[in-house]
Design a protein around this motif. Sequence first.
Motif, short mmCIF file in Angstrom:
data_model
loop_
_atom_site.label_atom_id
_atom_site.label_comp_id
_atom_site.label_asym_id
_atom_site.label_seq_id
_atom_site.Cartn_x
_atom_site.Cartn_y
_atom_site.Cartn_z
N LEU A 118 0.82 -1.21 0.00
CA LEU A 118 0.00 0.00 0.00
C LEU A 118 0.85 1.26 0.00
O LEU A 118 0.48 2.26 -0.63
CB LEU A 118 -0.96 -0.01 1.20
CG LEU A 118 -2.07 -1.07 1.11
CD1 LEU A 118 -2.86 -1.11 2.41
CD2 LEU A 118 -2.97 -0.83 -0.08
N LYS A 119 1.99 1.24 0.67
CA LYS A 119 2.91 2.38 0.65
C LYS A 119 3.43 2.59 -0.77
O LYS A 119 3.48 3.72 -1.27
CB LYS A 119 4.07 2.17 1.62
CG LYS A 119 5.02 3.35 1.68
CD LYS A 119 6.11 3.12 2.71
CE LYS A 119 7.04 4.31 2.74
NZ LYS A 119 8.09 4.15 3.74
N GLN A 120 3.81 1.50 -1.44
CA GLN A 120 4.29 1.59 -2.81
C GLN A 120 3.20 2.14 -3.73
O GLN A 120 3.46 2.99 -4.58
CB GLN A 120 4.74 0.22 -3.30
CG GLN A 120 5.28 0.23 -4.72
CD GLN A 120 5.70 -1.16 -5.18
OE1 GLN A 120 5.47 -2.16 -4.53
NE2 GLN A 120 6.33 -1.21 -6.33
N VAL A 121 1.97 1.67 -3.55
CA VAL A 121 0.85 2.17 -4.35
C VAL A 121 0.68 3.68 -4.13
O VAL A 121 0.55 4.44 -5.10
CB VAL A 121 -0.46 1.43 -4.00
CG1 VAL A 121 -1.68 2.13 -4.60
CG2 VAL A 121 -0.40 -0.01 -4.47
N GLY A 122 0.69 4.10 -2.88
CA GLY A 122 0.48 5.51 -2.58
C GLY A 122 1.57 6.40 -3.14
O GLY A 122 1.29 7.42 -3.79
N VAL A 123 2.82 6.02 -2.93
CA VAL A 123 3.95 6.84 -3.38
C VAL A 123 4.00 6.90 -4.91
O VAL A 123 4.10 7.98 -5.49
CB VAL A 123 5.28 6.30 -2.80
CG1 VAL A 123 6.47 6.97 -3.45
CG2 VAL A 123 5.32 6.51 -1.30
N THR A 124 3.92 5.75 -5.56
CA THR A 124 4.04 5.75 -7.03
C THR A 124 2.83 6.38 -7.69
O THR A 124 2.97 7.04 -8.72
CB THR A 124 4.27 4.32 -7.57
OG1 THR A 124 3.17 3.49 -7.21
CG2 THR A 124 5.57 3.74 -7.06
N SER A 125 1.65 6.24 -7.09
CA SER A 125 0.46 6.88 -7.65
C SER A 125 0.54 8.39 -7.55
O SER A 125 0.21 9.11 -8.50
CB SER A 125 -0.80 6.39 -6.93
OG SER A 125 -0.99 5.01 -7.13
N GLN A 126 1.01 8.90 -6.41
CA GLN A 126 1.16 10.34 -6.26
C GLN A 126 2.17 10.87 -7.27
O GLN A 126 1.93 11.92 -7.90
CB GLN A 126 1.60 10.70 -4.84
CG GLN A 126 1.74 12.20 -4.65
CD GLN A 126 2.05 12.57 -3.22
OE1 GLN A 126 1.99 11.75 -2.31
NE2 GLN A 126 2.40 13.84 -3.01
N GLN A 127 3.27 10.17 -7.46
CA GLN A 127 4.27 10.61 -8.43
C GLN A 127 3.69 10.63 -9.84
O GLN A 127 3.92 11.58 -10.60
CB GLN A 127 5.49 9.69 -8.38
CG GLN A 127 6.29 9.81 -7.11
CD GLN A 127 7.34 8.72 -6.95
OE1 GLN A 127 7.30 7.69 -7.61
NE2 GLN A 127 8.30 8.95 -6.06
N ALA A 128 2.92 9.62 -10.21
CA ALA A 128 2.32 9.56 -11.55
C ALA A 128 1.32 10.68 -11.75
O ALA A 128 1.28 11.31 -12.83
CB ALA A 128 1.66 8.20 -11.76
N ILE A 129 0.51 10.97 -10.74
CA ILE A 129 -0.48 12.05 -10.84
C ILE A 129 0.22 13.40 -10.98
O ILE A 129 -0.14 14.22 -11.84
CB ILE A 129 -1.42 12.05 -9.62
CG1 ILE A 129 -2.31 10.80 -9.66
CG2 ILE A 129 -2.28 13.32 -9.60
CD1 ILE A 129 -3.03 10.52 -8.35
N GLU A 130 1.23 13.65 -10.14
CA GLU A 130 1.95 14.92 -10.22
C GLU A 130 2.61 15.10 -11.57
O GLU A 130 2.56 16.19 -12.15
CB GLU A 130 2.99 14.99 -9.10
CG GLU A 130 2.37 15.16 -7.73
CD GLU A 130 3.37 15.06 -6.59
OE1 GLU A 130 4.52 14.64 -6.83
OE2 GLU A 130 2.99 15.40 -5.45
N GLU A 131 3.23 14.05 -12.11
CA GLU A 131 3.87 14.14 -13.42
C GLU A 131 2.84 14.40 -14.51
O GLU A 131 3.05 15.24 -15.39
CB GLU A 131 4.64 12.86 -13.74
CG GLU A 131 5.36 12.94 -15.07
CD GLU A 131 6.17 11.69 -15.38
OE1 GLU A 131 6.72 11.64 -16.49
OE2 GLU A 131 6.26 10.79 -14.52
#
Length: 63
Positions: free
Chosen positions: A13-26
């Motif tokens: 879940l931490k990996q999902v949260g971090v990578t999802s936030q990065q993808a959205i910001e990009e």
Amino acid sequence: MSDEFNMSMRKFLKQVGVTSQQAIEEAMRNSADTSGKSFEAKMVLTIDGIDLEHVVTGKIEGA
């Protein structure tokens, strides 16, 4: 549930949260002007082998 299960789930879940936030910001940075706009978002979680499909929907405000 076991400690091993809890740790592996939290790590996932931490990996999902971090990578999802990065993808959205990009995606927001690479899009045309998003200021003042609202975007419908949907996250779909599936787990093979236990027949799970979980959908979360929401809105993300442009920056």
